[in-house]
Design a protein around this motif. Structure first.
Motif, PDB file in Angstrom:
ATOM      1  N   THR A  70       1.163   6.989   0.853  1.00 35.48           N
ATOM      2  CA  THR A  70       1.965   8.100   0.352  1.00 35.48           C
ATOM      3  C   THR A  70       1.085   9.271  -0.076  1.00 35.48           C
ATOM      4  N   SER A  71       1.701  10.440  -0.150  1.00 35.92           N
ATOM      5  CA  SER A  71       0.966  11.654  -0.510  1.00 35.92           C
ATOM      6  C   SER A  71       0.705  11.756  -1.999  1.00 35.92           C
ATOM      7  N   ALA A  72       1.410  10.971  -2.805  1.00 38.00           N
ATOM      8  CA  ALA A  72       1.277  11.014  -4.268  1.00 38.00           C
ATOM      9  C   ALA A  72       1.720   9.668  -4.827  1.00 38.00           C
ATOM     10  N   PRO A  73       1.400   9.390  -6.100  1.00 41.43           N
ATOM     11  CA  PRO A  73       1.906   8.146  -6.700  1.00 41.43           C
ATOM     12  C   PRO A  73       3.430   8.116  -6.614  1.00 41.43           C
ATOM     13  N   ILE A  74       3.967   6.927  -6.392  1.00 43.30           N
ATOM     14  CA  ILE A  74       5.385   6.839  -6.097  1.00 43.30           C
ATOM     15  C   ILE A  74       6.051   5.793  -6.986  1.00 43.30           C
ATOM     16  N   GLY A  75       7.173   6.164  -7.597  1.00 46.84           N
ATOM     17  CA  GLY A  75       7.961   5.215  -8.365  1.00 46.84           C
ATOM     18  C   GLY A  75       8.804   4.370  -7.426  1.00 46.84           C
ATOM     19  N   HIS A  76       8.973   3.100  -7.774  1.00 46.47           N
ATOM     20  CA  HIS A  76       9.710   2.231  -6.860  1.00 46.47           C
ATOM     21  C   HIS A  76      10.351   1.085  -7.623  1.00 46.47           C
ATOM     22  N   ARG A  77      11.371   0.481  -7.017  1.00 45.93           N
ATOM     23  CA  ARG A  77      12.049  -0.691  -7.569  1.00 45.93           C
ATOM     24  C   ARG A  77      12.331  -1.647  -6.421  1.00 45.93           C
ATOM     25  N   LEU A  78      12.240  -2.939  -6.721  1.00 44.69           N
ATOM     26  CA  LEU A  78      12.534  -3.984  -5.741  1.00 44.69           C
ATOM     27  C   LEU A  78      13.678  -4.851  -6.250  1.00 44.69           C
ATOM     28  N   PHE A  79      14.608  -5.217  -5.374  1.00 49.02           N
ATOM     29  CA  PHE A  79      15.609  -6.214  -5.764  1.00 49.02           C
ATOM     30  C   PHE A  79      16.091  -6.951  -4.514  1.00 49.02           C
ATOM     31  N   PRO A  80      16.273  -8.278  -4.662  1.00 47.56           N
ATOM     32  CA  PRO A  80      16.680  -9.100  -3.513  1.00 47.56           C
ATOM     33  C   PRO A  80      18.198  -9.145  -3.367  1.00 47.56           C
ATOM     34  N   HIS A 148      -2.874   7.560  -1.486  1.00 44.10           N
ATOM     35  CA  HIS A 148      -2.196   6.621  -2.385  1.00 44.10           C
ATOM     36  C   HIS A 148      -1.525   5.535  -1.550  1.00 44.10           C
ATOM     37  N   ARG A 149      -1.530   4.308  -2.072  1.00 43.22           N
ATOM     38  CA  ARG A 149      -0.877   3.218  -1.356  1.00 43.22           C
ATOM     39  C   ARG A 149       0.008   2.401  -2.294  1.00 43.22           C
ATOM     40  N   LEU A 150       1.169   2.035  -1.795  1.00 46.34           N
ATOM     41  CA  LEU A 150       2.046   1.074  -2.455  1.00 46.34           C
ATOM     42  C   LEU A 150       1.967  -0.220  -1.643  1.00 46.34           C
ATOM     43  N   ILE A 151       1.558  -1.305  -2.295  1.00 47.34           N
ATOM     44  CA  ILE A 151       1.399  -2.605  -1.634  1.00 47.34           C
ATOM     45  C   ILE A 151       2.530  -3.526  -2.088  1.00 47.34           C
ATOM     46  N   ILE A 152       3.189  -4.169  -1.138  1.00 49.42           N
ATOM     47  CA  ILE A 152       4.223  -5.159  -1.451  1.00 49.42           C
ATOM     48  C   ILE A 152       3.856  -6.454  -0.733  1.00 49.42           C
ATOM     49  N   ASP A 153       3.584  -7.495  -1.508  1.00 47.80           N
ATOM     50  CA  ASP A 153       3.231  -8.802  -0.962  1.00 47.80           C
ATOM     51  C   ASP A 153       4.427  -9.736  -1.054  1.00 47.80           C
ATOM     52  N   LEU A 154       4.738 -10.399   0.047  1.00 52.66           N
ATOM     53  CA  LEU A 154       5.863 -11.333   0.115  1.00 52.66           C
ATOM     54  C   LEU A 154       5.338 -12.746   0.315  1.00 52.66           C
ATOM     55  N   THR A 155       5.821 -13.674  -0.496  1.00 50.31           N
ATOM     56  CA  THR A 155       5.501 -15.089  -0.343  1.00 50.31           C
ATOM     57  C   THR A 155       6.804 -15.874  -0.428  1.00 50.31           C
ATOM     58  N   PRO A 156       6.848 -17.080   0.133  1.00 50.44           N
ATOM     59  CA  PRO A 156       8.086 -17.857   0.079  1.00 50.44           C
ATOM     60  C   PRO A 156       8.490 -18.148  -1.363  1.00 50.44           C
ATOM     61  N   ARG A 157       9.773 -18.038  -1.650  1.00 47.51           N
ATOM     62  CA  ARG A 157      10.266 -18.375  -2.980  1.00 47.51           C
ATOM     63  C   ARG A 157      10.112 -19.869  -3.202  1.00 47.51           C
TER      64      ARG A 157
END
Length: 473
Positions: A70-80, A148-157
């Motif tokens: 991303t070009s700048a820090p980024i706000g984010h939310r995750l929900f399943p 800037h990077r936003l990293i999202i790691d996924l692992t099995p529940r």
């Protein structure tokens, strides 16, 4: 504050008498001000938005990683969301400026990615999933390679189908060793670490060759040779295009109870004429040269590129970090490095004729002898071309294997039965206090034969030097 603008009353003028009417030129200031106000509002809204300039997916045996650049820090939310399984990623004040990546069908977690606007200024990305997941996200600050990077790691529940296959154990295996079959002795385990990977391409040659691709190719060839050797077994730290944290590499080697750790790289330098192979061991007391110090500093930054949180530390190294200069592990590392360096010198020019030392994080295992092999300079156009060649990659792997084979005879794994008599060891690494006459006596060969076999003009030998013992003398 905007100032008040006075606008003249509308007037009508005719063209050719009965022709159509239009607003006079006196309306232009009012229209210009209105357009200017709309443009300011729109431009301000766009200026506040973060631009998603790149998106990538990496899959490794333990997780799936999604990277937004991303070009700048980024706000984010995750929900399943269940039925079907999805993960929603809401990015605040963001616009997507690139295509979302396609997902490999073999990925154990992801089906695909899709996106759409959320409100007027926000972005929503939906991850379609094959199974429930746990998601962990963190941001990384810009560096010389990435924004800037936003990293999202996924692992099995927990409770879902796992990804990594458990290490095999067999009846009759010795306690504490992995992969032994029946009553056979345990294997000599070599952990092979292909440098860089995934988000971290490593050095890049003038023709576009990426270090991470070269190191993986050589590592796979070396693993094949090791697995063909009776009594030996290879463990790949990474076996695909994904990143493994520097300290996690050590932990994987410990999990397999490796007897030797080899990290494979392809050097780079600002001078394109720099060339040749080098082999390094760990030093806590300072590097053996300015170039060794520079190289270690560069390699130790890999976690910044690969996408590892700064707070991610290793319990293994927090519990104890031995002074390896007083530990037999370092001496064994130097022996392994010297043997590998000697054999590399038979297929490639050497950049340094002696083993180098520097503070590489990846070599910090307190109880596994560890070496780092710089196969060649990828920044040298000629060596870059050779590093791309499969036949040359095979020669480099064979040279490393030749050194490993001798080292394994000198330092067998626990329970491995090898010929440890002097006649069974055909190469020896010189240590402090060794003399040529003492070695000749130890291996029951004549001093003259030993001297001639190694091309020595006198009896002077140096620490770290490898001598070959003549077969018949």
């Amino acid at each position: 504050m905007l100032s008040t603008v006075r606008v003249a009353p509308l007037q009508r003028v005719s063209h050719g008498g009965s022709g159509p009417h239009r607003r006079s030129r006196s309306t232009a200031p009012w229209l210009r001000v209105l357009c200017w106000l709309l443009l300011c509002v729109t431009t301000t809204a766009w200026a506040e938005q973060s631009l998603v300039q790149g998106a990538r997916v990496w899959t490794d045996p333990d997780k799936t990683r999604l990277v937004f650049e991303t070009s700048a820090p980024i706000g984010h939310r995750l929900f399943p969301i269940d039925e079907p399984h999805r993960l929603v990623v809401d990015l605040d004040d963001a616009r997507l400026m690139t295509e979302l990546p396609k997902v490999d069908l073999s990925d154990a977690l992801l089906v695909g990615l899709r996106s759409g606007p959320r409100g007027d200024h926000h972005l929503r990305v939906v991850l379609d999933l094959k199974q429930p997941v746990r998601a962990k996200s963190f941001v990384l600050s810009p560096n010389e390679r990435y924004a800037h990077r936003l990293i999202i790691d996924l692992t099995p529940r927990e409770g879902a189908v796992g990804r990594r296959v458990a290490l095999p154990t067999f009846p009759g295996a010795m306690p504490g060793r992995v992969g032994s079959r029946g009553d056979a002795p345990p294997a000599f385990v070599v952990a092979i670490d292909a440098g860089h990977g995934g988000e971290d391409p490593g050095a890049i040659g003038a023709a576009g060759t990426k270090e991470k691709d070269v190191t993986l190719a050589i590592a796979r060839e070396l693993a094949r040779l090791i697995d063909q050797e009776p009594g030996m077994r290879a463990v790949m730290i990474r076996d695909g295009d994904y990143y493994v944290g520097l300290r996690e590499r050590i932990e994987i080697a410990h999990g397999h109870q490796a007897d030797l750790f080899i990290s494979i790289h392809a050097d780079a330098f600002s001078n394109p004429r720099a060339r040749g192979s080098s082999v390094y061991t760990l030093s806590h007391s300072g590097a053996s040269s300015a170039s060794a110090k520079w190289l270690a500093k560069r390699e130790n930054r890999s976690d910044r590129f690969g996408g590892v949180e700064a707070s991610n530390t290793s319990d293994l190294l927090e519990t104890v970090l031995m002074d390896m200069t007083r530990n037999a592990t370092l001496e064994s590392s130097v022996d392994a490095a010297a043997l590998v360096l000697t054999h590399l010198g038979r297929v490639n020019e050497l950049h340094r004729s002696d083993v180098q030392r520097a503070g590489f994080v990846v070599l910090e295992s307190p109880d596994i002898p560890s070496i780092l092999v710089e196969t060649a300079f990828i920044s040298n156009p000629e060596e870059e071309r050779r590093l791309r060649d499969r036949a040359h990659q095979r020669k480099l792997a064979q040279a490393i294997m030749a050194g490993v084979r001798v080292y394994a005879r000198n330092y067998p794994a626990r329970g491995v039965m090898v010929d440890t008599s002097p006649r069974g060891l055909r190469e020896v690494v010189i240590h402090a206090g060794d003399t040529l006459s003492g070695i000749a006596q130890r291996y029951q060969v004549s001093l003259r034969a030993l001297r001639e076999h190694n091309g020595l003009k006198n009896d002077v030998i140096r620490v770290g030097q490898v001598l070959s013992i003549p077969e018949d003398s």
